[in-house]
Design an enzyme around this catalytic site. Structure first.
Site, PDB file in Angstrom:
ATOM      1  N   VAL A  76      28.690  16.877  16.799  1.00 22.74           N
ATOM      2  CA  VAL A  76      29.608  15.902  17.390  1.00 22.74           C
ATOM      3  C   VAL A  76      30.509  15.254  16.318  1.00 22.74           C
ATOM      4  CG1 VAL A  76      29.768  13.753  18.723  1.00 22.74           C
ATOM      5  CG2 VAL A  76      28.029  15.456  19.305  1.00 22.74           C
ATOM      6  N   GLY A 136      28.850  14.797  28.513  1.00 26.52           N
ATOM      7  CA  GLY A 136      29.751  15.400  27.515  1.00 26.52           C
ATOM      8  C   GLY A 136      31.208  15.082  27.738  1.00 26.52           C
ATOM      9  N   GLY A 139      25.306  24.670  19.795  1.00 30.80           N
ATOM     10  CA  GLY A 139      25.443  23.219  19.558  1.00 30.80           C
ATOM     11  C   GLY A 139      25.248  22.384  20.808  1.00 30.80           C
ATOM     12  N   LYS A 192      20.688   9.557  30.516  1.00 30.03           N
ATOM     13  CA  LYS A 192      22.074   9.510  31.031  1.00 30.03           C
ATOM     14  C   LYS A 192      22.094   8.816  32.389  1.00 30.03           C
ATOM     15  CE  LYS A 192      23.291  13.622  28.420  1.00 30.03           C
ATOM     16  NZ  LYS A 192      23.154  15.083  28.387  1.00 30.03           N
ATOM     17  N   GLY A 215      28.596  20.122  23.613  1.00 28.73           N
ATOM     18  CA  GLY A 215      29.350  20.944  22.666  1.00 28.73           C
ATOM     19  C   GLY A 215      30.311  20.117  21.835  1.00 28.73           C
TER      20      GLY A 215
END
Ligand code: NAP
Ligand code: HSE
Length: 328
Positions: A14, A133, A186, A204, A302
């Site tokens: 990240v 994400g 990743g 989350k 990702g």
């Protein structure tokens, strides 16, 4: 030339994504905000590790060197776990820096306290990247709440789990081989236990619960199941019956304000909106009082999707600050 000075805590998938986008989109960000973003410091664990070149940037393993940077404006945080991330961001807020985080383990537990502290100090916190994400779910929920009420949230919230289930079904991969691929891309956490046990999706969901309902349920009341117990045979058998396993996290609020939820694999048919959600994608259905059901879908993990969510937070924060300056 007006410049915003930034530090990046964590330079893995990240952190590197943030740095790359800031460089690749320098002109675009300048056009949108009027500022050049200058990364002055990067914090890592191991300064001897080989990394992509970051000319002119101080790479350190000492947080004091980050806080000693003159005229720091914003801190991007992409390290691992609740601590020391919470302590670092709390100090950043008390020093007057805006913060943007991707760290859901930290934010699910300490987000409420950080948001309270930030409000008192007049600081902005961007946390779009903590949940789903690159899918702009946080901003969407904030926008919806202005004139509507959310009754239920249902989501595929872990990209690694969805990727593994997809690879097992489409490519016939074993659980282990599919997880290895998710790690190489990743998507998975450094320790993927939380991805496949449902804990990452749970965190989350807790972030969304606080945002949408103003509170979280007592964590222990939520049943959390992962995908690790699903066998290749389970998935193929389901597919034969035109059904698919999806790892679904859901939470709802009743008329009395009570929250209930669950997290685990669910067998769904072709008429379910999550049936076609494959690979690393996440998808979230928001059931609201006036709008009805709204579904958002996109890459859930990702380097670039997550980095892009954080840069979007940055642009919003800078533009909010500019509006504040004009009106003051
Ligand atoms: P990663 O590739 O494992 O990178 C983590 C980075 O943080 C590394 O550079 C590591 O340093 C550094 N670090 C870890 N603990 C530290 C500490 N105590 N002090 C200083 N540096 C520390 O992880 P990632 O995938 O980038 O994820 C970063 C964060 O974003 C996590 O909280 C994760 O849950 C979250 N996130 C990840 C994704 C994703 O798609 N990967 C998406 C959304 C959110 P070294 O390089 O020296 O080891
Ligand atoms: N490991 C997480 C996932 C990263 O696979 O969803 C995004 O939060």
């Amino acid at each position: 030339m007006p410049t915003i000075k930034a530090a990046i805590l964590g330079f893995g998938t990240v952190g590197e994504g943030i740095y790359r986008i800031l460089n690749e989109k320098k002109q675009e960000i300048k056009r949108q905000t009027g500022y050049t973003i200058d990364v002055t410091t990067i914090l890592v664990n191991d300064i001897a590790k080989e990394r992509m070149p970051t000319p002119g940037v101080q790479v350190t393993n000492n947080i004091r060197e980050v806080f000693e940077q003159p005229q720091l404006d914003v801190i991007f945080e992409a390290i691992i776990g609740e601590e020391p991330a919470y302590t670092y961001l709390s100090e950043a807020i008390s020093k007057g820096y805006d913060v943007i985080t991707a760290n859901k383990a930290m934010f699910a537990a300490h987000g409420p306290a950080l948001l309270q502290q930030a409000e008192v100090c007049g600081i902005e916190i961007g946390f779009e990247a903590t949940t789903a994400g690159g899918v702009p779910i946080i901003q969407t929920v904030k926008n919806l709440l202005a004139g509507d009420r959310i009754k239920r949230i249902q989501g595929i919230l872990n990209g690694t789990s969805n990727f593994i289930l997809t690879q097992m079904r489409q490519e016939g991969l074993s659980f282990k081989a599919a997880l290895k691929e998710a790690q190489a891309l990743g998507y998975a956490e450094a320790d993927p236990t939380d991805d496949v046990s449902g804990k990452d999706a749970f965190r989350k969901l807790m972030i969304l619960s606080k945002l949408a309902f103003g509170k979280q349920p007592v964590w222990e009341t939520i049943d959390i199941q992962g995908i690790a117990q699903l066998t290749h045979e389970d998935i193929i058998e389901a597919n034969r019956g035109k059904l698919r396993y999806r790892h679904i996290a859901e939470i709802q609020i009743d008329e009395n304000g009570n929250l209930s939820g669950s997290i685990g694999p669910v067998l769904i048919g072709a008429n379910h909106p999550f049936y076609g959600i494959d690979g690393v994608d996440n998808s979230i259905i928001l059931d609201t009082e006036y709008l009805g059901a709204l579904t958002l879908t996109g890459p859930g993990a990702g380097m670039y999707p997550t980095g892009s969510a954080m840069i979007n937070d940055l642009i919003q924060i800078v533009n909010t600050r500019k509006r504040e300056l004009i009106s003051s």
